[in-house]
Design a protein around this motif. Structure first.
Motif: not given
Length: 516
Positions: A16-20, A238-244, A249-250
């Protein structure tokens, strides 16, 4: 430490993460295509390199190769030559593996290539926003931190003050090996014992207090946890993926909190010892921390905060522990694989010191030991890549453009095993440095033939300390023990892998026999 100093061979991604992620990358590609500058814009003439995909560059090609990064880089070097370009997501890298180019860039034009690229967000958590000697950009903070470390801690005069600490650590190393061998029918883990000895020396040099074994093990475990936490992830490229990766990070923030809490306890203990002399019977007369408490930083009005002290102490410990430990492991492996070298080294030690314990003053007289260590550093450098450099302003190298902000990497095996500057470079041969036919200044001042600690403005400030520790530890281990393979008669596997340093793929477990 450069991101390239860590293994990045696979990504654990759920379907699922790969698709996103793919959907996000496609969107990014569309935006990139729509906002692309016209073809009339001036093109940058980068070195040649493998064609990549939009947005991700060569990142997934590398991941699919199944190889360690240095193996992938070595394959590209064979195809594209001693300077080439690799695009890893948002990071564009120029990789250099030629001694002449390295000398031009790092020695002749050192100031221009003396800064560092922007670190990824996870690493800045642990570097106090690059408040370290190694990570800080070329400027006043770096000058202040490096000057303090070199002049007040690692100068020859100051370093000699810790001679009794090193002598005690060598005795403890020998005792630990004897104890482990006695409990395991002569078997010992080489890297574990070498790391522990180096770590104990650096701990006391850093904090100026003697720690019990429980505290030492807690500190070591914390340092390892930090290194695991800053292991590169896909969003670093790929910083665009940071939200994933918000969960990761926490977790990094939590590990940092644990690190600060643990290390500040020892920092405060040193502060109390300085304020109330004689109350801490284990306190030494001087430590690295003493130089940091009231350190004046160019352009700053405040002295380092507790978190910044934690960062600087961690840098001091990490920088000298694994590099020393892995050098010892490779060295013992070579002694086992080459028993004639081991015999020759023991004979030199015996003829130099007789029946007394070897001391660091003896090392200067041991020509073969020095040649042996230099050959270890040539054949098995602590890392396959120096710390990443970048330029302070756009320039050219070998006729190619080097834009500001681009990563400039140096692949050390390409230099250390270059047949144009070394005879029979694949062979482990300390005699190349004894005969006088071949030699190398590892500082790079008189020319670059090998650079295990980097060269130029950003050369590792702990070079002299590290080489003293390696020489002394190897001399002590060979004086006290005869080393052989386990199982008996088996061949040593010299395959390596990238962790924080280049370690043996199969950790070395060896048989030891105390010398009579």
């Amino acid at each position: 430490m450069s991101l390239l100093s860590f293994p990045l061979t696979s990504f654990n991604i759920s379907p699922s993460l790969f698709f996103t992620i793919i959907s996000t990358l496609v969107s990014a590609f569309v935006i990139l295509f729509l906002t692309r500058k016209s073809s009339n814009s001036k093109r940058v003439n980068l070195p040649p390199g493998p064609p990549g995909w939009p947005v991700v560059g060569n990142l997934f090609q590398f991941a699919r190769s199944g190889k360690q990064f240095y193996e992938y880089a070595d394959d590209l070097r064979e195809k594209y030559g001693p300077i080439y370009t690799l695009r890893m997501g948002s990071r564009t890298m120029i990789i250099i593996s030629d001694a002449t180019l390295a000398h031009d860039v790092l020695i002749q034009r050192g100031p221009m290539f003396a800064t560092r690229p922007k670190e990824n967000p996870t690493r800045t958590i642990f570097s106090s926003n690059t408040f370290t000697v190694n990570a800080s950009v070329y400027g006043p903070v770096w000058r202040s931190l490096r000057r303090n470390m070199v002049q007040n801690m690692l100068s020859s005069t100051r370093f000699k003050e810790f001679w009794s600490l090193r002598r005690s650590a060598m005795d403890k190393l020998a005792d630990r090996i004897k104890s482990e061998a006695g409990e395991n029918n002569g078997l010992v883990w080489v890297l574990r014992n070498a790391r522990f000895a180096a770590f104990c020396i650096l701990l006391e040099m850093c904090f100026g207090i003697e720690m019990d074994e429980e505290s030492i093990l807690k500190m070591d475990a914390m340092m390892k946890k930090v290194l695991i936490t800053i292991d590169p992830r896909l969003d670093d490229y790929l910083p665009i993926l940071a939200p994933f990766y918000s969960k990761e990070r926490r977790r990094a923030l939590e590990v940092r909190r644990e690190q600060v809490e643990l290390v500040v306890g020892f920092i405060e203990r040193r502060r109390r010892a300085l304020r109330n002399p004689g109350t801490d019977k284990t306190a030494t007369s001087f430590s690295y921390l003493d130089t940091l408490f009231d350190l004046k930083i160019e352009g700053r009005k405040t002295t380092p905060s507790n978190e910044e002290l934690v960062t600087l102490c961690s840098e001091f410990l990490n920088g000298g522990t694994d590099t020393t430990g892995t050098a010892i492991e490779w060295g013992i492996a070579q002694l086992i694989a080459n028993p004639e070298i081991q015999s020759r080294l023991y004979d030199e030690i015996k003829s130099t010191v007789g029946d007394r314990a070897v001391e660091e003053k003896d090392v200067e007289k041991m020509v073969f030991l020095q040649a042996f260590v230099k050959e270890i550093l040539r054949k098995h450098p602590p890392t396959y890549f120096t710390l990443t450099h970048t330029v302070t302003e756009p320039t050219t190298v070998a006729g190619y453009d080097v834009p500001a902000g681009i990563n400039v990497e140096f692949y050390l095996p390409g230099i250390n095993e270059d047949p144009k500057i070394w005879s029979n470079p694949k062979k482990f041969d300390p005699d190349r440095f004894v005969s006088g036919k071949e030699d190398a200044d590892i500082t790079g001042v008189t020319g670059v033939k090998m650079m295990p600690f980097g060269v130029g403005r950003r050369i590792c400030p702990g070079l002299s300390m590290a080489t003293v520790h390696v020489h002394l530890m190897l001399a002590k281990m060979v004086q006290e023990f005869e080393w052989s393979a386990y199982p008996a008669g088996s061949e040593i596997d010299f395959a390596g892998k990238l962790e924080f340093t280049v370690v043996m793929m199969k950790p070395l477990r060896a048989m030891v026999k105390p010398r009579v």
